[in-house]
Scaffold this motif. Sequence first.
Motif, PDB file in Angstrom:
ATOM      1  N   ALA A  25      16.061  40.701  23.498  1.00  0.00           N
ATOM      2  CA  ALA A  25      16.075  42.133  23.826  1.00  0.00           C
ATOM      3  C   ALA A  25      14.750  42.515  24.479  1.00  0.00           C
ATOM      4  O   ALA A  25      13.702  42.498  23.838  1.00  0.00           O
ATOM      5  CB  ALA A  25      16.292  42.952  22.557  1.00  0.00           C
ATOM      6  N   VAL A  26      14.808  42.808  25.768  1.00  0.00           N
ATOM      7  CA  VAL A  26      13.570  43.078  26.506  1.00  0.00           C
ATOM      8  C   VAL A  26      13.149  44.534  26.284  1.00  0.00           C
ATOM      9  O   VAL A  26      13.775  45.459  26.785  1.00  0.00           O
ATOM     10  CB  VAL A  26      13.746  42.766  28.010  1.00  0.00           C
ATOM     11  CG1 VAL A  26      12.475  43.144  28.777  1.00  0.00           C
ATOM     12  CG2 VAL A  26      14.049  41.285  28.198  1.00  0.00           C
ATOM     13  N   SER A  27      12.081  44.684  25.523  1.00  0.00           N
ATOM     14  CA  SER A  27      11.680  46.013  25.043  1.00  0.00           C
ATOM     15  C   SER A  27      10.432  46.543  25.727  1.00  0.00           C
ATOM     16  O   SER A  27       9.813  47.494  25.245  1.00  0.00           O
ATOM     17  CB  SER A  27      11.487  45.957  23.528  1.00  0.00           C
ATOM     18  OG  SER A  27      10.749  44.809  23.151  1.00  0.00           O
TER      19      SER A  27
ATOM     20  N   LEU B  82      13.184  25.590  30.215  1.00  0.00           N
ATOM     21  CA  LEU B  82      12.749  26.255  31.448  1.00  0.00           C
ATOM     22  C   LEU B  82      13.187  27.712  31.460  1.00  0.00           C
ATOM     23  O   LEU B  82      14.182  28.090  30.839  1.00  0.00           O
ATOM     24  CB  LEU B  82      13.343  25.552  32.675  1.00  0.00           C
ATOM     25  CG  LEU B  82      13.118  24.050  32.811  1.00  0.00           C
ATOM     26  CD1 LEU B  82      13.827  23.518  34.061  1.00  0.00           C
ATOM     27  CD2 LEU B  82      11.630  23.705  32.861  1.00  0.00           C
ATOM     28  N   MET B  83      12.441  28.508  32.207  1.00  0.00           N
ATOM     29  CA  MET B  83      12.770  29.919  32.384  1.00  0.00           C
ATOM     30  C   MET B  83      12.691  30.227  33.875  1.00  0.00           C
ATOM     31  O   MET B  83      11.900  29.608  34.592  1.00  0.00           O
ATOM     32  CB  MET B  83      11.745  30.756  31.611  1.00  0.00           C
ATOM     33  CG  MET B  83      11.868  32.255  31.746  1.00  0.00           C
ATOM     34  SD  MET B  83      10.917  32.947  33.116  1.00  0.00           S
ATOM     35  CE  MET B  83      10.735  34.650  32.547  1.00  0.00           C
ATOM     36  N   THR B  84      13.508  31.160  34.329  1.00  0.00           N
ATOM     37  CA  THR B  84      13.352  31.596  35.712  1.00  0.00           C
ATOM     38  C   THR B  84      13.701  33.061  35.884  1.00  0.00           C
ATOM     39  O   THR B  84      14.412  33.666  35.084  1.00  0.00           O
ATOM     40  CB  THR B  84      14.200  30.763  36.703  1.00  0.00           C
ATOM     41  OG1 THR B  84      13.685  30.957  38.032  1.00  0.00           O
ATOM     42  CG2 THR B  84      15.666  31.175  36.702  1.00  0.00           C
TER      43      THR B  84
ATOM     44  N   MET C 203      19.603  38.529  33.377  1.00  0.00           N
ATOM     45  CA  MET C 203      19.119  39.831  32.936  1.00  0.00           C
ATOM     46  C   MET C 203      20.315  40.797  32.908  1.00  0.00           C
ATOM     47  O   MET C 203      21.458  40.365  32.979  1.00  0.00           O
ATOM     48  CB  MET C 203      18.010  40.321  33.872  1.00  0.00           C
ATOM     49  CG  MET C 203      17.065  39.193  34.278  1.00  0.00           C
ATOM     50  SD  MET C 203      15.437  39.666  34.899  1.00  0.00           S
ATOM     51  CE  MET C 203      15.742  41.084  35.880  1.00  0.00           C
ATOM     52  N   SER C 204      20.000  42.086  32.784  1.00  0.00           N
ATOM     53  CA  SER C 204      21.091  43.052  32.575  1.00  0.00           C
ATOM     54  C   SER C 204      22.248  42.909  33.572  1.00  0.00           C
ATOM     55  O   SER C 204      23.400  42.994  33.183  1.00  0.00           O
ATOM     56  CB  SER C 204      20.556  44.482  32.656  1.00  0.00           C
ATOM     57  OG  SER C 204      19.806  44.789  31.506  1.00  0.00           O
ATOM     58  N   HIS C 205      21.935  42.719  34.835  1.00  0.00           N
ATOM     59  CA  HIS C 205      23.015  42.812  35.820  1.00  0.00           C
ATOM     60  C   HIS C 205      23.643  41.460  36.169  1.00  0.00           C
ATOM     61  O   HIS C 205      24.632  41.427  36.899  1.00  0.00           O
ATOM     62  CB  HIS C 205      22.555  43.563  37.071  1.00  0.00           C
ATOM     63  CG  HIS C 205      21.869  42.683  38.077  1.00  0.00           C
ATOM     64  ND1 HIS C 205      20.690  42.047  37.814  1.00  0.00           N
ATOM     65  CD2 HIS C 205      22.216  42.328  39.343  1.00  0.00           C
ATOM     66  CE1 HIS C 205      20.338  41.352  38.881  1.00  0.00           C
ATOM     67  NE2 HIS C 205      21.246  41.500  39.821  1.00  0.00           N
TER      68      HIS C 205
ATOM     69  N   VAL D  76      19.449  34.883  27.242  1.00  0.00           N
ATOM     70  CA  VAL D  76      19.495  35.901  28.283  1.00  0.00           C
ATOM     71  C   VAL D  76      18.531  37.016  27.894  1.00  0.00           C
ATOM     72  O   VAL D  76      18.423  37.368  26.726  1.00  0.00           O
ATOM     73  CB  VAL D  76      20.928  36.439  28.524  1.00  0.00           C
ATOM     74  CG1 VAL D  76      21.795  35.367  29.169  1.00  0.00           C
ATOM     75  CG2 VAL D  76      21.577  36.913  27.222  1.00  0.00           C
ATOM     76  N   ARG D  77      17.818  37.519  28.889  1.00  0.00           N
ATOM     77  CA  ARG D  77      16.783  38.535  28.642  1.00  0.00           C
ATOM     78  C   ARG D  77      17.297  39.878  29.141  1.00  0.00           C
ATOM     79  O   ARG D  77      17.347  40.129  30.339  1.00  0.00           O
ATOM     80  CB  ARG D  77      15.494  38.146  29.366  1.00  0.00           C
ATOM     81  CG  ARG D  77      15.008  36.713  29.083  1.00  0.00           C
ATOM     82  CD  ARG D  77      13.733  36.431  29.867  1.00  0.00           C
ATOM     83  NE  ARG D  77      13.863  36.720  31.290  1.00  0.00           N
ATOM     84  CZ  ARG D  77      14.212  35.836  32.218  1.00  0.00           C
ATOM     85  NH1 ARG D  77      14.445  34.582  31.899  1.00  0.00           N
ATOM     86  NH2 ARG D  77      14.322  36.207  33.484  1.00  0.00           N
ATOM     87  N   ILE D  78      17.693  40.714  28.204  1.00  0.00           N
ATOM     88  CA  ILE D  78      18.370  41.955  28.597  1.00  0.00           C
ATOM     89  C   ILE D  78      17.582  43.168  28.139  1.00  0.00           C
ATOM     90  O   ILE D  78      17.288  43.314  26.949  1.00  0.00           O
ATOM     91  CB  ILE D  78      19.804  41.972  28.020  1.00  0.00           C
ATOM     92  CG1 ILE D  78      20.588  40.775  28.581  1.00  0.00           C
ATOM     93  CG2 ILE D  78      20.483  43.297  28.353  1.00  0.00           C
ATOM     94  CD1 ILE D  78      22.019  40.699  28.108  1.00  0.00           C
ATOM     95  N   GLY D  79      17.223  44.015  29.092  1.00  0.00           N
ATOM     96  CA  GLY D  79      16.457  45.218  28.783  1.00  0.00           C
ATOM     97  C   GLY D  79      17.273  46.484  28.963  1.00  0.00           C
ATOM     98  O   GLY D  79      17.780  47.067  28.004  1.00  0.00           O
ATOM     99  N   SER D  80      17.423  46.916  30.214  1.00  0.00           N
ATOM    100  CA  SER D  80      17.997  48.243  30.467  1.00  0.00           C
ATOM    101  C   SER D  80      19.437  48.393  29.975  1.00  0.00           C
ATOM    102  O   SER D  80      19.832  49.479  29.551  1.00  0.00           O
ATOM    103  CB  SER D  80      17.878  48.593  31.951  1.00  0.00           C
ATOM    104  OG  SER D  80      18.219  47.497  32.755  1.00  0.00           O
TER     105      SER D  80
HETATM  106  C1  LIG Z   1      12.150  43.378  32.643  1.00  0.00           C
HETATM  107  C2  LIG Z   1      12.551  41.965  32.554  1.00  0.00           C
HETATM  108  C3  LIG Z   1      13.828  41.597  32.100  1.00  0.00           C
HETATM  109  C4  LIG Z   1      14.918  42.601  31.744  1.00  0.00           C
HETATM  110  O1  LIG Z   1      15.344  43.278  32.872  1.00  0.00           O
HETATM  111  P1  LIG Z   1      16.655  44.239  32.782  1.00  0.00           P
HETATM  112  O2  LIG Z   1      17.135  44.280  34.165  1.00  0.00           O
HETATM  113  O3  LIG Z   1      16.162  45.548  32.284  1.00  0.00           O
HETATM  114  O4  LIG Z   1      17.612  43.611  31.858  1.00  0.00           O
HETATM  115  C5  LIG Z   1      14.106  40.243  31.972  1.00  0.00           C
HETATM  116  N1  LIG Z   1      13.192  39.299  32.281  1.00  0.00           N
HETATM  117  C6  LIG Z   1      11.965  39.608  32.721  1.00  0.00           C
HETATM  118  C7  LIG Z   1      11.022  38.525  33.034  1.00  0.00           C
HETATM  119  C8  LIG Z   1      11.608  40.944  32.887  1.00  0.00           C
HETATM  120  O5  LIG Z   1      10.394  41.239  33.364  1.00  0.00           O
END
Ligand SMILES: *Cc1c(COP(=O)(O)O)cnc(C)c1O
Length: 238
Positions: free
Chosen positions: A34-36, A161-163, A206-208, A221-225
């Motif tokens: 959860a990208v906070s 790995l991350m990208t 990410m989110s989209h 998965v890195r999900i923020g918005s």
């Molecule tokens: C901000 C960010 C995210 C999340 O982005 P959203 O589009 O809000 O889901 C994921 N990964 C990285 C590296 C970010 O900087």
Amino acid sequence: MMSVIASNLTVLRDRMAAAALRSGRAPENIRLIAVSKRQPAALMLEAVRHGQTVFGENFLQEAREKKDILKDSVTIHFIGHLQTNKARMAADTCSMVETVDRLKLALTMDGHLARQQRHLDILVQVNVGGEDQKSGVRPENAAELLRRIRQECPQLRVKGLMTMPPYCPDPEDVRPYFQRLRQLAEDFTANNLLGEYGPVQLSMGMSHDFEVAIEEGATMVRIGSALFGPRLAIQTGA
Ligand SMILES: *Cc1c(COP(=O)(O)O)cnc(C)c1O
């Protein structure tokens, strides 16, 4: 009534599971980070109440402040660009640093961790799109970086790995970049540069575009918005 965060979490978990099943994968092998960043700690606490414990932060000062508030109810992955002079603080604050992209950074963390007799999980960030403005080691230099980290940084456990691929409005256009990261990980695993600390992790999506990322093998998965809504105005100096 269910909070917005709670219902967003439910929807996201369902979408993640559906994407996993579509591609013949087990939903429990994919973790939501959860990208906070630039979200208040109160929203994180709401997510914690609904079972979310891993958060992604881009700014170290902010990560530190939130960790001080939320303590052991959360673990934090560092996902932003990391300056070498902040490497020690990252190692102290975060359970994983996902954005290791150069040897100097790895060596700085390693020395610090050695003095504390600790280990740290990391990911190597790969710039699969080769974009000048993005962090990450270029794909052609990634094997050498992995080799040097293995040899010279015994306190670091490279989990995968991350990208952060180029932004494309249509998630389908991002698919080749996710495929590229997975292919790299497979090659590195075959060459014994990855895989010694359990299943190889791929942090992508990410989110989209997280569903496409899961179809291509993402384990995080890195999900923020899509979870927290729009972020606060840009923060500097962190
Ligand atoms: C901000 C960010 C995210 C999340 O982005 P959203 O589009 O809000 O889901 C994921 N990964 C990285 C590296 C970010 O900087």
